[in-house]
Write an enzyme that holds these catalytic residues in place. Structure first.
Site, PDB file in Angstrom:
ATOM      1  N   HIS A  59      -2.856   6.541   3.727  1.00 40.49           N
ATOM      2  CA  HIS A  59      -3.136   5.115   3.921  1.00 40.49           C
ATOM      3  C   HIS A  59      -4.436   4.912   4.701  1.00 40.49           C
ATOM      4  O   HIS A  59      -5.189   3.966   4.465  1.00 40.49           O
ATOM      5  CB  HIS A  59      -1.949   4.487   4.670  1.00 40.49           C
ATOM      6  CG  HIS A  59      -2.078   3.038   4.985  1.00 40.49           C
ATOM      7  ND1 HIS A  59      -2.370   2.572   6.242  1.00 40.49           N
ATOM      8  CD2 HIS A  59      -1.972   1.939   4.205  1.00 40.49           C
ATOM      9  CE1 HIS A  59      -2.431   1.255   6.219  1.00 40.49           C
ATOM     10  NE2 HIS A  59      -2.177   0.843   5.005  1.00 40.49           N
TER      11      HIS A  59
ATOM     12  N   ARG B  88       1.020   7.884   5.838  1.00 40.48           N
ATOM     13  CA  ARG B  88       0.125   7.115   6.714  1.00 40.48           C
ATOM     14  C   ARG B  88      -1.259   7.742   6.767  1.00 40.48           C
ATOM     15  O   ARG B  88      -2.265   7.034   6.866  1.00 40.48           O
ATOM     16  CB  ARG B  88       0.716   6.934   8.117  1.00 40.48           C
ATOM     17  CG  ARG B  88      -0.102   5.952   8.979  1.00 40.48           C
ATOM     18  CD  ARG B  88       0.671   5.368  10.138  1.00 40.48           C
ATOM     19  NE  ARG B  88       1.716   4.475   9.695  1.00 40.48           N
ATOM     20  CZ  ARG B  88       1.522   3.195   9.343  1.00 40.48           C
ATOM     21  NH1 ARG B  88       0.318   2.647   9.422  1.00 40.48           N
ATOM     22  NH2 ARG B  88       2.534   2.473   8.924  1.00 40.48           N
TER      23      ARG B  88
ATOM     24  N   SER C  11       0.833  -1.206   0.000  1.00 41.96           N
ATOM     25  CA  SER C  11       0.000   0.000   0.000  1.00 41.96           C
ATOM     26  C   SER C  11       0.863   1.249   0.000  1.00 41.96           C
ATOM     27  O   SER C  11       0.613   2.194  -0.757  1.00 41.96           O
ATOM     28  CB  SER C  11      -0.904   0.018   1.237  1.00 41.96           C
ATOM     29  OG  SER C  11      -1.770  -1.098   1.240  1.00 41.96           O
TER      30      SER C  11
END
Lengths: 215, 215
Positions: free
Chosen positions: B44, B41, B16
């Site tokens: 994400h 992040r 990812s």
């Protein structure tokens, strides 16, 4: 000191929803139907109007979810964050409770033994409850994949999911896992594409719950 | 049965992040600097690339946060969802813990008595800890407003915030509350505009924590 205006907490949400409604109207979106409170609460939680495009409701999904909640159905979720975000007092008033099995030691052990994800094992554990449940999946595509496998194998026939809220977020297998639910005849609310998350899963649950009264 | 590919759980996150990095590169964004792991992040967690534009880091904010976490600082947050999402094992390894005072009865009572929000009272309760803290605010603009007021009044001089993560989401007072923090000299990471949320607050904390080891 900036331009913060004092607004009573109880008025903030009402005003936020009015702004969201106005912005949706400017985009030519539906703002009155049975699905609208769900869409609006997801936007309230994310400030992301992409959900006006992404959020897919199977026919009657909201009505089915509301009817089941009114009769005391439970909610199963795949993250502790979604569990934290769901209004448990509102659910308990109706006789339901929230389950998240992700941190259960037996789930971790079984997942390790079988080489599958904990989320997949959680779906089996939820099915074993043999209680009417809304499955609110905000994180793990493998939860949706396992639900689809169990549906196809007839393993949920004795107690089918009331409603699948399929809103994992991410970049690997996420889009595909949601399409697997969109293909089913189980009532579903799915955020098509990459977006979603625990906050979105909780927001959809709360949007349903708050239509049945807010403690 | 669709096109779900089997990917080991531990590989999903790595893959990812590789996809996110590639997509950021295609947009001509920075993907290597000290702030990049935080941005990645957050994307994400949200699949929302708007954060590449919205996320504002004061100079040295990440380094300051990392140094303080390494020395065992605590994290204070304004929602139970963010508390649920922060990796507490990673924080505890370093000697820190997470505080969320939003459900404390004394907070509710004081807020009612004084006609202020619980979030504002929580900031005072956090300041009273007199411990180095990262303030991770994912929900309440009034938390940021109260922090700014206390900063301006010198009330945090004896134990200033290590870092303010200012990422409430919403439509009323949210944009303005974040600008109030952007104006300060306290180290900060702020999602400018309407977007943010508990999930974003937790993601930023975890992005810092995971650079210091992941249990």
């Amino acid at each position: 000191m900036g331009e913060i205006e004092f607004v009573k907490p109880m008025d903030i949400e009402r005003r936020s929803f009015a702004i969201i409604t106005q912005l949706l109207e400017e985009q030519g979106r539906e703002t009155e139907g049975v699905n609208a409170p769900v869409l609006k609460r997801v936007i309230h939680t994310t400030a992301d109007f992409d959900y006006a495009e992404n959020l897919v409701f199977s026919p009657g999904a909201v009505e089915t979810g509301l009817a089941a909640l009114r009769e005391g159905c439970d909610i199963v979720t795949d993250t502790q964050m979604a569990r934290a975000g769901i209004n448990k007092a509102a659910l308990q008033r109706l006789g339901g409770s929230v389950h998240c099995f992700m941190s259960d030691p037996d789930v971790a052990e079984l997942a390790r033994e079988r080489g599958v994800t904990r989320a997949a094992v959680c779906m089996e554990k939820a099915a074993a409850l043999q209680r009417p449940c809304i499955y609110a999946i905000g994180n793990a595509p493998t939860a949706l994949l396992r639900l689809r496998e169990m549906l196809d194998a007839g393993e949920l026939d004795s107690c089918p999911p009331v409603l699948i809220i399929g809103v994992p977020v991410g970049f690997v297998n996420v889009v595909e896992s949601k399409e697997l639910i969109l293909e089913t005849r189980v009532p579903h609310i799915v955020a098509r594409g990459r977006k979603g998350g625990s906050n979105v899963a909780a927001a959809i649950c709360n949007a349903l719950l708050y239509q049945l009264g807010r403690p």
